[in-house]
Design an enzyme around this catalytic site. Structure first.
Site, mmCIF file in Angstrom:
data_model
loop_
_atom_site.group_PDB
_atom_site.id
_atom_site.type_symbol
_atom_site.label_atom_id
_atom_site.label_comp_id
_atom_site.label_asym_id
_atom_site.label_seq_id
_atom_site.Cartn_x
_atom_site.Cartn_y
_atom_site.Cartn_z
ATOM 1 N N ASN A 48 0.765 -1.255 0.181
ATOM 2 C CA ASN A 48 -0.094 0.187 -0.029
ATOM 3 C C ASN A 48 0.882 1.406 0.124
ATOM 4 O OD1 ASN A 48 -2.192 -1.847 0.254
ATOM 5 N ND2 ASN A 48 -2.427 -1.349 2.356
ATOM 6 N N HIS B 188 5.876 -0.479 -2.491
ATOM 7 C CA HIS B 188 5.409 0.396 -3.717
ATOM 8 C C HIS B 188 5.591 1.846 -3.430
ATOM 9 C CE1 HIS B 188 3.204 -3.473 -5.233
ATOM 10 N NE2 HIS B 188 4.451 -3.592 -5.223
ATOM 11 N N CYS C 66 9.172 20.620 -10.027
ATOM 12 C CA CYS C 66 10.268 20.719 -9.228
ATOM 13 C C CYS C 66 11.081 22.130 -9.217
ATOM 14 C CB CYS C 66 11.438 19.652 -9.546
ATOM 15 S SG CYS C 66 12.808 19.578 -8.675
HETATM 16 N N1 LIG Z 1 -4.454 1.447 -0.007
HETATM 17 C C1 LIG Z 1 -3.502 1.749 -0.981
HETATM 18 O O1 LIG Z 1 -2.226 2.147 -0.811
HETATM 19 C C2 LIG Z 1 -3.868 1.083 -2.293
HETATM 20 C C3 LIG Z 1 -5.200 1.036 -3.009
HETATM 21 C C4 LIG Z 1 -5.094 0.137 -4.058
HETATM 22 C C5 LIG Z 1 -4.202 -0.301 -4.957
HETATM 23 N N2 LIG Z 1 -3.029 -0.018 -4.239
HETATM 24 C C6 LIG Z 1 -1.932 -0.744 -5.304
HETATM 25 O O2 LIG Z 1 -2.305 -1.590 -5.960
HETATM 26 C C7 LIG Z 1 -1.590 -2.605 -5.971
HETATM 27 C C8 LIG Z 1 -2.814 -3.875 -5.907
HETATM 28 O O3 LIG Z 1 -2.408 -5.014 -5.272
HETATM 29 P P1 LIG Z 1 -3.187 -5.545 -4.065
HETATM 30 O O4 LIG Z 1 -2.974 -7.036 -4.042
HETATM 31 O O5 LIG Z 1 -2.700 -4.959 -2.674
HETATM 32 O O6 LIG Z 1 -4.600 -5.068 -4.176
HETATM 33 P P2 LIG Z 1 -5.783 -5.681 -4.728
HETATM 34 O O7 LIG Z 1 -6.983 -4.637 -4.997
HETATM 35 O O8 LIG Z 1 -5.336 -6.316 -6.274
HETATM 36 O O9 LIG Z 1 -6.568 -6.653 -3.872
HETATM 37 C C9 LIG Z 1 -7.264 -6.581 -2.763
HETATM 38 C C10 LIG Z 1 -7.415 -7.682 -2.036
HETATM 39 O O10 LIG Z 1 -8.081 -7.461 -0.877
HETATM 40 C C11 LIG Z 1 -9.177 -8.327 -0.562
HETATM 41 N N3 LIG Z 1 -9.937 -7.609 0.466
HETATM 42 C C12 LIG Z 1 -11.036 -6.531 0.121
HETATM 43 N N4 LIG Z 1 -11.442 -5.955 1.097
HETATM 44 C C13 LIG Z 1 -10.900 -6.602 2.353
HETATM 45 C C14 LIG Z 1 -10.846 -6.867 3.906
HETATM 46 N N5 LIG Z 1 -11.895 -5.831 4.167
HETATM 47 N N6 LIG Z 1 -10.399 -7.445 4.510
HETATM 48 C C15 LIG Z 1 -9.516 -8.467 3.816
HETATM 49 N N7 LIG Z 1 -9.388 -8.652 2.515
HETATM 50 C C16 LIG Z 1 -9.867 -7.608 1.746
HETATM 51 C C17 LIG Z 1 -9.822 -8.571 -1.786
HETATM 52 O O11 LIG Z 1 -10.530 -9.900 -1.816
HETATM 53 C C18 LIG Z 1 -8.460 -8.698 -2.726
HETATM 54 O O12 LIG Z 1 -8.164 -9.918 -2.723
HETATM 55 C C19 LIG Z 1 -0.973 -2.892 -5.336
HETATM 56 O O13 LIG Z 1 0.234 -2.869 -5.490
HETATM 57 C C20 LIG Z 1 -1.096 -1.222 -4.303
HETATM 58 O O14 LIG Z 1 0.263 -0.738 -4.435
HETATM 59 C C21 LIG Z 1 -2.711 0.652 -3.146
HETATM 60 ZN ZN LIG Z 2 14.238 18.289 -10.409
#
Ligand SMILES: NC(=O)c1ccc[n+]([C@@H]2O[C@H](COP(=O)([O-])OP(=O)(O)OC[C@H]3O[C@@H](n4cnc5c(N)ncnc54)[C@H](O)[C@@H]3O)[C@@H](O)[C@H]2O)c1
Ligand SMILES: [Zn+2]
Length: 241
Positions: free
Chosen positions: A104, A121, A150
């Site tokens: 995240n 990330h 910048c």
């Molecule tokens: N909050 C953030 O920072 C954020 C949000 C969206 C995407 N991203 C980025 O996108 C990419 C996505 O990959 P990912 O695998 O992290 O996310 P993803 O969106 O691919 O998957 C999310 C997973 O979480 C599960 N889920 C949803 N709600 C839940 C809950 N309440 N409790 C438990 N599980 C739950 C879903 O079933 C799913 O498998 C990452 O690389 C990340 O950097 C980050």
């Molecule tokens: Zn610069």
């Protein structure tokens, strides 16, 4: 096995574990109101994240990419950590060695009080110059100018890892060090399709660590797990910790 028995087993294992780690994904922040990428709320103006969170998209249309990040930053500026984040922060107080490896970019683990956090990330509150590489924290929402620049004149970009980019070397080294030494891994709210994180559970499992998945649904890595708990991270984690 029913969920309460599973929770009890994980609780006991965790108590005995010496170097537990958690791998977290967008799912742990979902209960804070942060849309996951693959959920139906992940779309912005009908673009998929994979179309905007890329170096190509930024080269082609930095303004559009920044508008997408303005939307995400706007959302994130209003959310708070949830019971799942707080439970992991609590675990660190009980187990000094405990560390979180997160995909995240929202910074919510740190906001909840966790200190041992590897942000694989990057972080959405960091901006980096695409020309001189200078980085700084910037929590301005909205930005004064889109796309922001910048002091050297170069375009600033969000300090996050985009699809098709390498992961930051320091974070990756720290991650592999944790994975080599852990005896218990919690895999929380990650879809198991974004590499290399998707391979971490199988890696540590092969080394003999105990692996636990906490997710709303089954994922491609569920079959490798010792325990799979299907439920909300914010409900399950406080019970485990
Ligand atoms: N909050 C953030 O920072 C954020 C949000 C969206 C995407 N991203 C980025 O996108 C990419 C996505 O990959 P990912 O695998 O992290 O996310 P993803 O969106 O691919 O998957 C999310 C997973 O979480 C599960 N889920 C949803 N709600 C839940 C809950 N309440 N409790 C438990 N599980 C739950 C879903 O079933 C799913 O498998 C990452 O690389 C990340 O950097 C980050
Ligand atoms: Zn610069």
């Amino acid at each position: 096995m029913d969920t309460s028995r599973q929770i009890e087993e994980v609780r006991e294992r965790l108590e005995r574990a010496r170097r537990p780690v958690a791998l977290t994904g967008a799912g742990i922040s979902a209960e804070s109101g942060v849309p996951t990428f693959r959920g139906k709320d992940g779309l912005w103006r009908n673009y998929r994240a994979e179309e905007l969170a890329t170096p190509e998209a930024f080269r082609k249309d930095p303004e559009l990419v920044w508008e997408f990040y303005e939307w995400r930053r706007g959302l994130l500026s209003k959310v708070k950590p949830n019971r799942g984040h707080y439970a992991l922060a609590e675990l660190e107080k009980k187990k000094e060695e405990f560390a979180i490896i997160t995909q995240n970019v929202d910074g919510l683990h740190s906001l909840a009080g966790s200190r041992n956090v590897v942000e694989l990330h990057g972080n959405i509150w960091v901006v980096r110059c695409a020309v001189c590489g200078k980085e700084k924290e910037d929590r301005t929402v909205p930005m004064e100018e889109i796309p922001p620049r910048c002091s050297c004149g170069g375009l600033l970009r969000p300090g996050v890892v985009w699809f098709g980019e390498m992961l930051p070397v320091d974070a990756l080294n720290k991650t592999y060090e944790l994975l080599e030494n852990t005896d218990l891994m919690l895999v929380i709210g990650t879809s198991g399709v974004v590499q290399p994180a998707a391979s971490f559970a199988t890696m540590v499992k092969q080394r003999g660590a105990f692996v636990v998945e906490i997710n709303l649904e089954r994922t491609p890595v569920s079959s490798f797990m010792d325990v799979v708990i299907n439920g909300r991270a914010g409900d399950i984690l406080p019970q485990i910790v």
